[in-house]
Motif scaffolding. Structure first.
Motif, PDB file in Angstrom:
ATOM      1  N   SER A  80      12.295  -9.107 -31.681  1.00  0.00           N
ATOM      2  CA  SER A  80      12.532  -8.894 -30.247  1.00  0.00           C
ATOM      3  C   SER A  80      11.947  -7.554 -29.828  1.00  0.00           C
ATOM      4  O   SER A  80      11.932  -6.603 -30.609  1.00  0.00           O
ATOM      5  N   MET A  81      11.485  -7.492 -28.594  1.00  0.00           N
ATOM      6  CA  MET A  81      10.993  -6.224 -28.057  1.00  0.00           C
ATOM      7  C   MET A  81      12.160  -5.282 -27.838  1.00  0.00           C
ATOM      8  O   MET A  81      13.280  -5.724 -27.565  1.00  0.00           O
ATOM      9  N   PRO A  82      11.907  -3.960 -27.922  1.00  0.00           N
ATOM     10  CA  PRO A  82      12.972  -3.005 -27.616  1.00  0.00           C
ATOM     11  C   PRO A  82      13.515  -3.242 -26.199  1.00  0.00           C
ATOM     12  O   PRO A  82      12.752  -3.542 -25.273  1.00  0.00           O
ATOM     13  N   GLN A  83      14.812  -3.115 -26.042  1.00  0.00           N
ATOM     14  CA  GLN A  83      15.444  -3.401 -24.750  1.00  0.00           C
ATOM     15  C   GLN A  83      14.893  -2.517 -23.636  1.00  0.00           C
ATOM     16  O   GLN A  83      14.698  -2.987 -22.517  1.00  0.00           O
ATOM     17  N   ASP A  84      14.606  -1.240 -23.928  1.00  0.00           N
ATOM     18  CA  ASP A  84      14.080  -0.378 -22.872  1.00  0.00           C
ATOM     19  C   ASP A  84      12.699  -0.826 -22.404  1.00  0.00           C
ATOM     20  O   ASP A  84      12.356  -0.682 -21.239  1.00  0.00           O
ATOM     21  N   LEU A  85      11.908  -1.419 -23.301  1.00  0.00           N
ATOM     22  CA  LEU A  85      10.611  -1.956 -22.896  1.00  0.00           C
ATOM     23  C   LEU A  85      10.818  -3.170 -22.000  1.00  0.00           C
ATOM     24  O   LEU A  85      10.168  -3.291 -20.950  1.00  0.00           O
ATOM     25  N   LEU A  86      11.706  -4.048 -22.378  1.00  0.00           N
ATOM     26  CA  LEU A  86      12.029  -5.205 -21.531  1.00  0.00           C
ATOM     27  C   LEU A  86      12.505  -4.752 -20.154  1.00  0.00           C
ATOM     28  O   LEU A  86      12.103  -5.299 -19.127  1.00  0.00           O
ATOM     29  N   ASP A  87      13.360  -3.732 -20.139  1.00  0.00           N
ATOM     30  CA  ASP A  87      13.877  -3.213 -18.865  1.00  0.00           C
ATOM     31  C   ASP A  87      12.754  -2.641 -17.996  1.00  0.00           C
ATOM     32  O   ASP A  87      12.735  -2.843 -16.781  1.00  0.00           O
ATOM     33  N   LEU A  88      11.820  -1.926 -18.617  1.00  0.00           N
ATOM     34  CA  LEU A  88      10.704  -1.357 -17.860  1.00  0.00           C
ATOM     35  C   LEU A  88       9.834  -2.432 -17.228  1.00  0.00           C
ATOM     36  O   LEU A  88       9.365  -2.279 -16.107  1.00  0.00           O
ATOM     37  N   PHE A  89       9.604  -3.513 -17.972  1.00  0.00           N
ATOM     38  CA  PHE A  89       8.738  -4.576 -17.475  1.00  0.00           C
ATOM     39  C   PHE A  89       9.399  -5.399 -16.371  1.00  0.00           C
ATOM     40  O   PHE A  89       8.715  -6.005 -15.568  1.00  0.00           O
ATOM     41  N   HIS A  90      10.729  -5.432 -16.325  1.00  0.00           N
ATOM     42  CA  HIS A  90      11.422  -6.241 -15.299  1.00  0.00           C
ATOM     43  C   HIS A  90      11.277  -5.646 -13.930  1.00  0.00           C
ATOM     44  O   HIS A  90      11.223  -4.573 -13.613  1.00  0.00           O
TER      45      HIS A  90
END
Length: 131
Positions: free
Chosen positions: A121-131
């Motif tokens: 899984s991608m790091p959660q902060d990366l997912l958050d940035l992309f959203h």
């Protein structure tokens, strides 16, 4: 939708015998734009890799609309088109600076892997940035 624009100037070495930008350069330009996009969001590719994650290319699409030539000034716009915990799809639009004429469109798909190329899984902060 978060977007980023990378400006570039076509170099002579990027053209073919016909004086048109060689098709292989679009993948390089997409990567340039994607790396700058991530840095603009505040998390560089290098930092993601330091955390043990590769964003491995799993797909590339390019649709060529118009010819680009030596010394043309272009802009590559990038955004996240689809995002999952282990996969991201980035979309691109290459336009002629000034006129906005669309030169090419495309997409890249990336899967998150560890350094042994196992899906993660991608790091959660990366997912958050992309959203």
């Amino acid at each position: 939708m978060k977007q980023h624009i990378t400006a570039l100037r076509v170099r002579y070495a990027e053209t073919d015998q016909m004086g048109v930008v060689h098709h292989s350069n679009y993948a390089v330009w997409f990567e340039m734009a994607r790396v700058e996009f991530m840095e603009a969001l505040g998390l560089s590719y290098r930092e993601v890799e330091r955390r043990g994650v590769y964003l491995m290319l799993s797909g590339l699409e390019v649709k060529y609309r118009r010819a680009a030539r030596f010394d043309d000034r272009l802009e590559v716009r990038v955004w996240v088109e689809d995002l999952r915990s282990r996969k991201a799809r980035f979309a691109y639009e290459v336009t002629r600076q000034g006129s906005g004429e669309v030169i090419a469109t495309g997409a890249t798909e990336h899967i998150a892997t560890d350094f042994e190329y196992r899906l993660v899984s991608m790091p959660q902060d990366l997912l958050d940035l992309f959203h």
